[in-house]
Design a protein around this motif. Structure first.
Motif, PDB file in Angstrom:
ATOM      1  N   THR A  69     108.767 -70.114 -45.205  1.00  0.00           N
ATOM      2  CA  THR A  69     108.095 -69.912 -43.923  1.00  0.00           C
ATOM      3  C   THR A  69     106.884 -69.013 -44.103  1.00  0.00           C
ATOM      4  N   ASP A  70     105.928 -69.153 -43.209  1.00  0.00           N
ATOM      5  CA  ASP A  70     104.769 -68.256 -43.112  1.00  0.00           C
ATOM      6  C   ASP A  70     104.092 -68.043 -44.462  1.00  0.00           C
ATOM      7  N   MET A  71     103.635 -69.147 -45.037  1.00  0.00           N
ATOM      8  CA  MET A  71     102.943 -69.049 -46.322  1.00  0.00           C
ATOM      9  C   MET A  71     101.562 -68.417 -46.158  1.00  0.00           C
ATOM     10  N   HIS A  72     100.833 -68.804 -45.116  1.00  0.00           N
ATOM     11  CA  HIS A  72      99.490 -68.260 -44.856  1.00  0.00           C
ATOM     12  C   HIS A  72      98.651 -68.262 -46.137  1.00  0.00           C
ATOM     13  N   LEU A  73      98.546 -69.429 -46.706  1.00  0.00           N
ATOM     14  CA  LEU A  73      97.800 -69.610 -47.950  1.00  0.00           C
ATOM     15  C   LEU A  73      96.305 -69.442 -47.691  1.00  0.00           C
ATOM     16  N   ASP A  74      95.688 -68.502 -48.405  1.00  0.00           N
ATOM     17  CA  ASP A  74      94.259 -68.239 -48.225  1.00  0.00           C
ATOM     18  C   ASP A  74      93.483 -68.830 -49.399  1.00  0.00           C
ATOM     19  N   PHE A 108     100.731 -68.323 -54.806  1.00  0.00           N
ATOM     20  CA  PHE A 108     101.326 -69.529 -54.227  1.00  0.00           C
ATOM     21  C   PHE A 108     101.792 -70.491 -55.321  1.00  0.00           C
ATOM     22  N   TYR A 109     100.929 -70.760 -56.284  1.00  0.00           N
ATOM     23  CA  TYR A 109     101.308 -71.720 -57.328  1.00  0.00           C
ATOM     24  C   TYR A 109     102.322 -71.120 -58.301  1.00  0.00           C
ATOM     25  N   ASN A 110     102.305 -69.797 -58.445  1.00  0.00           N
ATOM     26  CA  ASN A 110     103.364 -69.153 -59.223  1.00  0.00           C
ATOM     27  C   ASN A 110     104.721 -69.360 -58.554  1.00  0.00           C
ATOM     28  N   MET A 111     104.750 -69.227 -57.223  1.00  0.00           N
ATOM     29  CA  MET A 111     105.984 -69.474 -56.479  1.00  0.00           C
ATOM     30  C   MET A 111     106.439 -70.919 -56.654  1.00  0.00           C
ATOM     31  N   ARG A 151      97.518 -80.179 -45.999  1.00  0.00           N
ATOM     32  CA  ARG A 151      97.632 -81.176 -47.068  1.00  0.00           C
ATOM     33  C   ARG A 151      97.695 -80.511 -48.441  1.00  0.00           C
ATOM     34  N   THR A 152      97.087 -79.336 -48.587  1.00  0.00           N
ATOM     35  CA  THR A 152      97.215 -78.586 -49.838  1.00  0.00           C
ATOM     36  C   THR A 152      98.666 -78.182 -50.068  1.00  0.00           C
ATOM     37  N   PHE A 153      99.306 -77.694 -49.016  1.00  0.00           N
ATOM     38  CA  PHE A 153     100.710 -77.297 -49.112  1.00  0.00           C
ATOM     39  C   PHE A 153     101.598 -78.507 -49.408  1.00  0.00           C
ATOM     40  N   ILE A 154     101.364 -79.599 -48.694  1.00  0.00           N
ATOM     41  CA  ILE A 154     102.182 -80.797 -48.891  1.00  0.00           C
ATOM     42  C   ILE A 154     102.002 -81.338 -50.311  1.00  0.00           C
ATOM     43  N   SER A 155     100.779 -81.318 -50.807  1.00  0.00           N
ATOM     44  CA  SER A 155     100.529 -81.799 -52.173  1.00  0.00           C
ATOM     45  C   SER A 155     101.302 -80.973 -53.192  1.00  0.00           C
ATOM     46  N   ALA A 156     101.394 -79.662 -52.956  1.00  0.00           N
ATOM     47  CA  ALA A 156     102.152 -78.806 -53.871  1.00  0.00           C
ATOM     48  C   ALA A 156     103.638 -79.137 -53.824  1.00  0.00           C
ATOM     49  N   ILE A 157     104.171 -79.362 -52.622  1.00  0.00           N
ATOM     50  CA  ILE A 157     105.584 -79.741 -52.500  1.00  0.00           C
ATOM     51  C   ILE A 157     105.837 -81.050 -53.242  1.00  0.00           C
ATOM     52  N   GLU A 158     104.953 -82.013 -53.058  1.00  0.00           N
ATOM     53  CA  GLU A 158     105.136 -83.319 -53.701  1.00  0.00           C
ATOM     54  C   GLU A 158     105.005 -83.218 -55.223  1.00  0.00           C
ATOM     55  N   LYS A 159     104.160 -82.311 -55.692  1.00  0.00           N
ATOM     56  CA  LYS A 159     103.965 -82.167 -57.135  1.00  0.00           C
ATOM     57  C   LYS A 159     105.118 -81.419 -57.798  1.00  0.00           C
ATOM     58  N   GLY A 193     111.779 -63.748 -43.730  1.00  0.00           N
ATOM     59  CA  GLY A 193     110.607 -63.086 -44.293  1.00  0.00           C
ATOM     60  C   GLY A 193     109.628 -64.115 -44.832  1.00  0.00           C
ATOM     61  N   SER A 194     108.390 -63.702 -44.973  1.00  0.00           N
ATOM     62  CA  SER A 194     107.286 -64.624 -45.223  1.00  0.00           C
ATOM     63  C   SER A 194     107.039 -64.901 -46.697  1.00  0.00           C
ATOM     64  N   GLY A 195     106.280 -65.979 -46.925  1.00  0.00           N
ATOM     65  CA  GLY A 195     105.728 -66.219 -48.249  1.00  0.00           C
ATOM     66  C   GLY A 195     104.518 -65.342 -48.499  1.00  0.00           C
ATOM     67  N   THR A 196     103.760 -65.029 -47.437  1.00  0.00           N
ATOM     68  CA  THR A 196     102.560 -64.208 -47.585  1.00  0.00           C
ATOM     69  C   THR A 196     102.902 -62.734 -47.762  1.00  0.00           C
ATOM     70  N   THR A 197     101.936 -61.987 -48.283  1.00  0.00           N
ATOM     71  CA  THR A 197     102.058 -60.534 -48.408  1.00  0.00           C
ATOM     72  C   THR A 197     101.595 -59.811 -47.151  1.00  0.00           C
ATOM     73  N   TYR A 198     101.067 -60.524 -46.183  1.00  0.00           N
ATOM     74  CA  TYR A 198     100.443 -59.942 -44.985  1.00  0.00           C
ATOM     75  C   TYR A 198     101.496 -59.368 -44.051  1.00  0.00           C
ATOM     76  N   ASN A 199     101.458 -58.093 -43.711  1.00  0.00           N
ATOM     77  CA  ASN A 199     100.795 -57.128 -44.563  1.00  0.00           C
ATOM     78  C   ASN A 199     101.817 -56.096 -45.010  1.00  0.00           C
TER      79      ASN A 199
END
Length: 559
Positions: free
Chosen positions: A153-158, A205-208, A246-254, A433-439
């Protein structure tokens, strides 16, 4: 002629004089927006609209309030007003509510002295089928099959995160390509992320994703409870949001191509953020652009019969296994941040009536239910939506086995209580808890163990493992190490994850500060936070007991 400069000066002068008169102190220009400021903005804009003022004048009025009351800096004010202008002007033009009533919904924790509004009351029609006798959820027999569910949840990929950039930019989100370099005495944005006002870096994100790929044998399916885009809400376009999705979905699919994933809509998926137009909003301001994308992406893992409700309101139900029903709720149709609800908040898109019907059918079919919903119950919810939702949860307590939430980036839970007997817990909402570090948080995820796929399964959560990566222990040369942070049954001494155990935990934490401090450590995912004593303890525990808006009586035993 509409002299907006004169109006600006008068409103600002009147507000400051009234504030200083009542407080006997000079006005603090860094204070938060109050109910009076909100009323001034709404009344000023409404007067300008009724006077048929040019659109440029309306923008100037909005910018004046934003800058002079220090809501944001000049750059963010200009961009955020441009982002939200069509919604704000459309809502003020169409809403029949007074400034008092509008601001009471926008600032629910402030006392605006709002008169009773009978149009705000509405109720979902419940089935005539009587509620069955309450049955406690039994613990599975030893050796019963289990299933593992990854909760993200709450990846908030920047995607604009820049290593070494200014992490103290004095704006709501920093560490970005346009934030410049840090001051000589400050560190720049970290390689794997930053504890300051910065979102999830692509490196992290990609490390996760790589780590999840390496442990994919430890979970069977995925729940994602919303919020992919970053927090730069003042300059996001619809195209930006779709690219992030679509960036997130592509990572899930990969990385996890064999894992089915089930979604809930977050408040940040939309543009503008938080704004989900109900079906009565047509044309370019409708939500069709986003719901069409949801339908295209989400149905890669679901049957096509879910499309109709996704296109209608971003919600759906699906049964991935016999006896289990997933219900994904679009909680943005119940929040105070969705300004379209100021025009009409009566069960937007018919979602709660649909939920009532779905739950009755699930009860008839002896199906157990997992509810996916971005906002935890009560959080930022319009009162009538919250109370109707609470009524449904009470009616169908026998079959609703868990609420899987997000939105709040820290790790906690909400206990839901019987409407008639506030001392009897009937359900639990989980926020991992979130995927992001914010804050000031470490990135993380959770893997639930639930009663598995067999005849008679309760499908109830049995335990979980929370994972975090402490970015403070990493560097460009040293990747973060993902560690198992805790499991609630061992950490808190729970006999099960039944609602009564969570209620008992709240009571034990109220008497045992060591236990409470352990909860806080996990709440902030091993990141350092300030002390919480006295009133902070009571307030924190009250939040855990409150899953319905305007229900202070649920906490009276804590004080």
């Amino acid at each position: 002629m509409y002299d907006h400069d004169l109006y600006h000066q008068k409103i600002l002068s009147d507000y400051v004089q009234n504030w200083e008169h009542h407080t006997n102190q000079p006005y603090n220009w860094n204070s938060a927006v109050t109910c009076d400021v909100c009323k001034g903005i709404v009344q000023e804009l409404r007067s300008a609209i009724e006077a048929k003022a040019p659109r440029e004048t309306l923008l100037n009025i909005s910018n004046f309030f934003c800058v002079h009351f220090k809501i944001e800096d000049v750059r963010v004010c200009k961009l955020v007003i441009e982002q939200y202008k069509d919604v704000v002007f459309g809502v003020i033009e169409q809403s029949l509510l007074s400034p008092d009533e509008i601001c009471a919904q926008l600032i629910p924790d402030d006392d605006c002295g709002v008169p009773y509004n009978p149009k705000a009351r509405w109720n979902v029609t419940l089935s005539k089928t009587p509620k069955p006798p309450v049955k406690p959820t039994p613990y599975p027999k030893p050796g019963s099959p289990t299933m593992k569910i990854l909760l993200l949840t709450d990846m908030h990929l920047d995607l604009d995160y820049q290593v070494g950039s200014n992490a103290d930019c004095q704006e709501p989100l920093c560490c970005r390509v346009n934030d410049g370099t840090p001051a000589p005495d400050k560190k720049g944005a970290g390689f794997w992320g930053d504890y300051r006002h910065c979102d999830l870096s692509p490196h992290m994100f990609y490390n996760m994703m790589e780590y999840l790929k390496s442990i994919q044998d430890q979970f069977d399916m995925i729940y994602f409870t919303g919020d992919i885009p970053a927090h730069n809400i003042w300059n996001q376009t619809r195209v930006d949001q779709l690219v992030r999705m679509r960036t997130f979905i592509s990572a899930i699919e990969k990385y996890l191509p064999d894992k089915p994933i089930y979604f809930a809509a977050g408040n940040h998926e939309s543009s503008p953020c938080n704004i989900y137009a109900p079906p009565f909003v047509k044309g370019n301001m409708s939500q069709d652009w986003l719901y069409g994308a949801f339908a295209e992406v989400w149905t890669k893992w679901m049957p096509l019969d879910t499309i109709d409700t996704i296109l209608k309101g971003g919600y759906y139900t699906v049964s991935p296994f016999p006896g289990l029903r997933i219900v994904s709720i679009n909680s943005n149709y119940g929040t105070t941040d969705n300004w379209w609800l100021l025009v009409n908040n009566t069960d937007p898109a018919g979602q709660l009536q649909w939920l009532s019907d779905v739950l009755q059918q699930a009860e008839d079919n002896n199906e157990m239910v997992h509810i996916l919903m971005h906002h935890p119950a009560k959080h930022e919810q319009v009162k009538q939506w919250s109370w109707n939702f609470y009524t449904l949860i009470n009616r169908y307590e026998n079959i609703i086995k868990a609420h899987f939430n997000g939105h709040s980036h820290d790790d906690f839970f909400n206990v839901i209580y019987d409407s008639e007997n506030a001392s009897r817990p009937i359900g639990v909402g989980y926020v991992p808890g979130s995927g992001t570090t914010y804050n000031n948080l470490n990135p993380g995820f959770r893997i639930y163990t639930v009663d598995g796929n067999y005849t008679g399964s309760t499908w109830a959560p049995l335990d979980w493992d929370n994972y975090v990566a402490e970015i403070s222990k990493s560097s460009a040369e040293t990747p973060p190490a993902w560690v198992k942070e805790y499991s609630p049954r061992s950490a808190y001494g729970l006999k099960s994850l039944n609602p009564s155990e969570w209620d008992d935990l709240i009571n034990r934490m109220n008497k045992n500060d060591t236990l409470f401090q352990s909860f806080l450590t996990f709440r902030y995912k091993l990141a350092t936070h300030g002390p919480c004593k006295g009133g902070c303890v009571a307030s924190t525990l009250c939040d855990l007991k409150t899953s319905r808006t305007n229900s202070p009586d649920l906490c009276k035993d804590l004080y």
